[in-house]
Write a protein that holds these residues in place. Sequence first.
Motif, PDB file in Angstrom:
ATOM      1  N   GLY A  11       2.574  16.182 -15.671  1.00  0.00           N
ATOM      2  CA  GLY A  11       1.370  15.480 -16.101  1.00  0.00           C
ATOM      3  C   GLY A  11       1.589  13.992 -16.294  1.00  0.00           C
ATOM      4  O   GLY A  11       0.784  13.167 -15.839  1.00  0.00           O
ATOM      5  N   VAL A  12       2.680  13.622 -16.970  1.00  0.00           N
ATOM      6  CA  VAL A  12       2.954  12.198 -17.207  1.00  0.00           C
ATOM      7  C   VAL A  12       3.241  11.480 -15.893  1.00  0.00           C
ATOM      8  O   VAL A  12       2.790  10.343 -15.676  1.00  0.00           O
ATOM      9  CB  VAL A  12       4.126  12.051 -18.190  1.00  0.00           C
ATOM     10  N   PHE A  13       3.963  12.126 -14.994  1.00  0.00           N
ATOM     11  CA  PHE A  13       4.259  11.523 -13.694  1.00  0.00           C
ATOM     12  C   PHE A  13       2.974  11.276 -12.910  1.00  0.00           C
ATOM     13  O   PHE A  13       2.789  10.198 -12.312  1.00  0.00           O
ATOM     14  CB  PHE A  13       5.211  12.417 -12.910  1.00  0.00           C
ATOM     15  N   HIS A  14       2.066  12.243 -12.933  1.00  0.00           N
ATOM     16  CA  HIS A  14       0.811  12.068 -12.210  1.00  0.00           C
ATOM     17  C   HIS A  14      -0.033  10.958 -12.836  1.00  0.00           C
ATOM     18  O   HIS A  14      -0.595  10.115 -12.124  1.00  0.00           O
ATOM     19  CB  HIS A  14       0.025  13.371 -12.192  1.00  0.00           C
ATOM     20  N   GLY A  15      -0.148  10.941 -14.150  1.00  0.00           N
ATOM     21  CA  GLY A  15      -0.938   9.913 -14.810  1.00  0.00           C
ATOM     22  C   GLY A  15      -0.382   8.515 -14.582  1.00  0.00           C
ATOM     23  O   GLY A  15      -1.134   7.575 -14.282  1.00  0.00           O
ATOM     24  N   ALA A  16       0.936   8.365 -14.708  1.00  0.00           N
ATOM     25  CA  ALA A  16       1.545   7.051 -14.502  1.00  0.00           C
ATOM     26  C   ALA A  16       1.429   6.618 -13.048  1.00  0.00           C
ATOM     27  O   ALA A  16       1.152   5.439 -12.751  1.00  0.00           O
ATOM     28  CB  ALA A  16       3.011   7.101 -14.940  1.00  0.00           C
ATOM     29  N   ALA A  17       1.645   7.548 -12.104  1.00  0.00           N
ATOM     30  CA  ALA A  17       1.568   7.200 -10.684  1.00  0.00           C
ATOM     31  C   ALA A  17       0.145   6.812 -10.289  1.00  0.00           C
ATOM     32  O   ALA A  17      -0.059   5.846  -9.534  1.00  0.00           O
ATOM     33  CB  ALA A  17       2.057   8.374  -9.836  1.00  0.00           C
ATOM     34  N   ALA A  52       3.242  11.860  -4.085  1.00  0.00           N
ATOM     35  CA  ALA A  52       4.298  12.732  -4.598  1.00  0.00           C
ATOM     36  C   ALA A  52       3.852  13.440  -5.874  1.00  0.00           C
ATOM     37  O   ALA A  52       4.134  14.636  -6.077  1.00  0.00           O
ATOM     38  CB  ALA A  52       5.560  11.914  -4.857  1.00  0.00           C
ATOM     39  N   SER A  53       3.132  12.721  -6.752  1.00  0.00           N
ATOM     40  CA  SER A  53       2.668  13.351  -7.991  1.00  0.00           C
ATOM     41  C   SER A  53       1.613  14.414  -7.708  1.00  0.00           C
ATOM     42  O   SER A  53       1.573  15.452  -8.389  1.00  0.00           O
ATOM     43  CB  SER A  53       2.108  12.280  -8.935  1.00  0.00           C
ATOM     44  N   LEU A  54       0.747  14.173  -6.719  1.00  0.00           N
ATOM     45  CA  LEU A  54      -0.247  15.181  -6.363  1.00  0.00           C
ATOM     46  C   LEU A  54       0.407  16.430  -5.791  1.00  0.00           C
ATOM     47  O   LEU A  54       0.002  17.562  -6.101  1.00  0.00           O
ATOM     48  CB  LEU A  54      -1.243  14.595  -5.365  1.00  0.00           C
ATOM     49  N   PHE A 112       0.826  -1.201   0.000  1.00  0.00           N
ATOM     50  CA  PHE A 112       0.000   0.000   0.000  1.00  0.00           C
ATOM     51  C   PHE A 112       0.868   1.262   0.000  1.00  0.00           C
ATOM     52  O   PHE A 112       0.602   2.220  -0.733  1.00  0.00           O
ATOM     53  CB  PHE A 112      -0.928  -0.009   1.212  1.00  0.00           C
ATOM     54  N   VAL A 113       1.913   1.248   0.832  1.00  0.00           N
ATOM     55  CA  VAL A 113       2.825   2.403   0.875  1.00  0.00           C
ATOM     56  C   VAL A 113       3.524   2.582  -0.461  1.00  0.00           C
ATOM     57  O   VAL A 113       3.670   3.707  -0.974  1.00  0.00           O
ATOM     58  CB  VAL A 113       3.840   2.229   2.017  1.00  0.00           C
ATOM     59  N   LEU A 114       3.955   1.467  -1.060  1.00  0.00           N
ATOM     60  CA  LEU A 114       4.638   1.544  -2.351  1.00  0.00           C
ATOM     61  C   LEU A 114       3.699   2.058  -3.442  1.00  0.00           C
ATOM     62  O   LEU A 114       4.126   2.770  -4.360  1.00  0.00           O
ATOM     63  CB  LEU A 114       5.181   0.167  -2.730  1.00  0.00           C
ATOM     64  N   ALA A 115       2.421   1.715  -3.332  1.00  0.00           N
ATOM     65  CA  ALA A 115       1.466   2.171  -4.332  1.00  0.00           C
ATOM     66  C   ALA A 115       1.094   3.638  -4.148  1.00  0.00           C
ATOM     67  O   ALA A 115       0.962   4.394  -5.134  1.00  0.00           O
ATOM     68  CB  ALA A 115       0.205   1.311  -4.282  1.00  0.00           C
ATOM     69  N   MET A 116       0.901   4.061  -2.895  1.00  0.00           N
ATOM     70  CA  MET A 116       0.423   5.412  -2.640  1.00  0.00           C
ATOM     71  C   MET A 116       1.536   6.443  -2.597  1.00  0.00           C
ATOM     72  O   MET A 116       1.268   7.638  -2.779  1.00  0.00           O
ATOM     73  CB  MET A 116      -0.356   5.440  -1.317  1.00  0.00           C
ATOM     74  N   GLY A 117       2.764   6.007  -2.342  1.00  0.00           N
ATOM     75  CA  GLY A 117       3.862   6.964  -2.256  1.00  0.00           C
ATOM     76  C   GLY A 117       4.045   7.783  -3.527  1.00  0.00           C
ATOM     77  O   GLY A 117       4.021   9.028  -3.484  1.00  0.00           O
ATOM     78  N   PRO A 118       4.232   7.155  -4.704  1.00  0.00           N
ATOM     79  CA  PRO A 118       4.358   7.952  -5.931  1.00  0.00           C
ATOM     80  C   PRO A 118       3.123   8.789  -6.244  1.00  0.00           C
ATOM     81  O   PRO A 118       3.241   9.901  -6.778  1.00  0.00           O
ATOM     82  CB  PRO A 118       4.593   6.889  -7.005  1.00  0.00           C
ATOM     83  N   LEU A 119       1.929   8.279  -5.890  1.00  0.00           N
ATOM     84  CA  LEU A 119       0.715   9.046  -6.161  1.00  0.00           C
ATOM     85  C   LEU A 119       0.679  10.324  -5.330  1.00  0.00           C
ATOM     86  O   LEU A 119       0.357  11.404  -5.844  1.00  0.00           O
ATOM     87  CB  LEU A 119      -0.512   8.182  -5.870  1.00  0.00           C
ATOM     88  N   ALA A 127       1.955  18.263  -8.693  1.00  0.00           N
ATOM     89  CA  ALA A 127       0.938  18.959  -9.477  1.00  0.00           C
ATOM     90  C   ALA A 127       0.441  20.204  -8.755  1.00  0.00           C
ATOM     91  O   ALA A 127       0.237  21.259  -9.370  1.00  0.00           O
ATOM     92  CB  ALA A 127      -0.226  18.008  -9.774  1.00  0.00           C
ATOM     93  N   ALA A 128       0.243  20.107  -7.418  1.00  0.00           N
ATOM     94  CA  ALA A 128      -0.207  21.270  -6.657  1.00  0.00           C
ATOM     95  C   ALA A 128       0.838  22.386  -6.671  1.00  0.00           C
ATOM     96  O   ALA A 128       0.502  23.563  -6.872  1.00  0.00           O
ATOM     97  CB  ALA A 128      -0.522  20.850  -5.219  1.00  0.00           C
ATOM     98  N   LEU A 129       2.100  22.017  -6.487  1.00  0.00           N
ATOM     99  CA  LEU A 129       3.161  23.021  -6.539  1.00  0.00           C
ATOM    100  C   LEU A 129       3.255  23.655  -7.923  1.00  0.00           C
ATOM    101  O   LEU A 129       3.500  24.854  -8.061  1.00  0.00           O
ATOM    102  CB  LEU A 129       4.492  22.386  -6.151  1.00  0.00           C
ATOM    103  N   PHE A 130       3.041  22.831  -8.939  1.00  0.00           N
ATOM    104  CA  PHE A 130       3.098  23.355 -10.305  1.00  0.00           C
ATOM    105  C   PHE A 130       1.979  24.357 -10.547  1.00  0.00           C
ATOM    106  O   PHE A 130       2.194  25.442 -11.093  1.00  0.00           O
ATOM    107  CB  PHE A 130       3.001  22.185 -11.286  1.00  0.00           C
ATOM    108  N   LEU A 131       0.760  24.006 -10.125  1.00  0.00           N
ATOM    109  CA  LEU A 131      -0.377  24.902 -10.360  1.00  0.00           C
ATOM    110  C   LEU A 131      -0.273  26.187  -9.553  1.00  0.00           C
ATOM    111  O   LEU A 131      -0.618  27.263 -10.032  1.00  0.00           O
ATOM    112  CB  LEU A 131      -1.682  24.176 -10.028  1.00  0.00           C
TER     113      LEU A 131
END
Length: 447
Positions: free
Chosen positions: A126-132, A83-85, A74-81, A88-92
Amino acid sequence: MNSHWQWLKGELDAWTAEGILSEEAAEAIRARCGRMRAFSWTGPLALCAAACLAAGAVFTAAGLWGALSQDQRFVLAMGPLVASLLAAALFLLGEGAFARPARRGEDGVAAPARQGFPLWLRESAGVFHGAAATAAVWMVHDSYMVDSDSSALFAGLALCLVVMLYLLRSAGLGMIAAADAAYAAWICPAGGWVDGAAWVLLAAAFPFLFFLIRERRERGGIAFAWGWIAAVLALTFFTASSALWQAVFFAIAASLTWLAGSALRDFGWVGAAFRFFGGAAVFAALLAASFGSSWRGADGGALLWVLLLLFLAADGALLLKAAVRREWLSTAAGLTPFVMAAGALLALWDASGVSSAVLVSCFTAFLAAAVIARGYQTDREWQMGAGLLILLAGGGVRLVDSALTFGQRGAFFLTAGVVAAVLCALLRTPGKRGKRRDAEEGGGGDA
């Protein structure tokens, strides 16, 4: 580039020998072309290295996945997600502060505008968020197995990615969202609501193409257009009930894509991307439908025939528009759905599928000849070569298709040979015959 340079060097020698071009001008052209940048293997090798590293990381993670506990997964799955969020927030939040409109200083000189973060950073986020997000959904479902049917989960993921698409404005993210929508339709049970939801999601993502056109992001627009078209064609294939109707609706979608590219010709690269992908898909569908076994089981129910009539009406409207614009190759390609519909009707009468397969093969040969003629008209050798390859592929299908007997195959090729011979005789120009006659007469006189 090298082949063009070799051709130019040969022509320069001939032009200087004939006195058409001076030696000084020829040397200036040689010096200018010699300074042109030669082909570099750095880009392809870097792309190959990145692909190998990514594949190695994926397979290594897959090998370690089974040894992890459920919490660790679960940690391995949610960690990149997560980070991508955050990225994305910092980018926006940071893009508005980083951008600066053009303004005039105290001395009256206009300060240049600052457009915000670089484009590559937007695409990376964008690609990092979509893939994560895609990886997180897949890994969480694989670990917890809440439901064996994960189509609704991936449909919800595609919805979230479509929303993020308009926030991040990333072409790569749009391609991932389209792929997730098509994948959700692929894995859903027959007759489920996810099929319709996938079409709605793809329709909602399509207007993003006009954002790319307005921002003149050519490469991103072509990539998004190709990804979106591929998802539409795949979704058309997944939602059909049998192999016959899959081929029919796939060919219709491909033809509509080609005609849409013809209608979007004024948009430059957008129309070219649609025409290229639609043309490749049209010929792939026609070659697949040239097998007699593809036309067995044409009775698909009243709903499929009604949908077929609706698609034919839409195709007919675009076909007439292409004909008015005198785009004859696109007009010929627009006949593909009508040929496939005629093949489906023939399959109701001839259950073996031979008549339908021969009809499609004849139309494939006609369309390939049209491609060759267009390439000859525009002096495009690659287009003439592509048409010739399609002709050879169609002939190969007729050779190996077991639905036709040896006698039927022989009759098909004899007829094709006679037609080709007649066309060859008709297309011979009088000028060439006259030149040959003059040469023969001149040769006799000299002797």
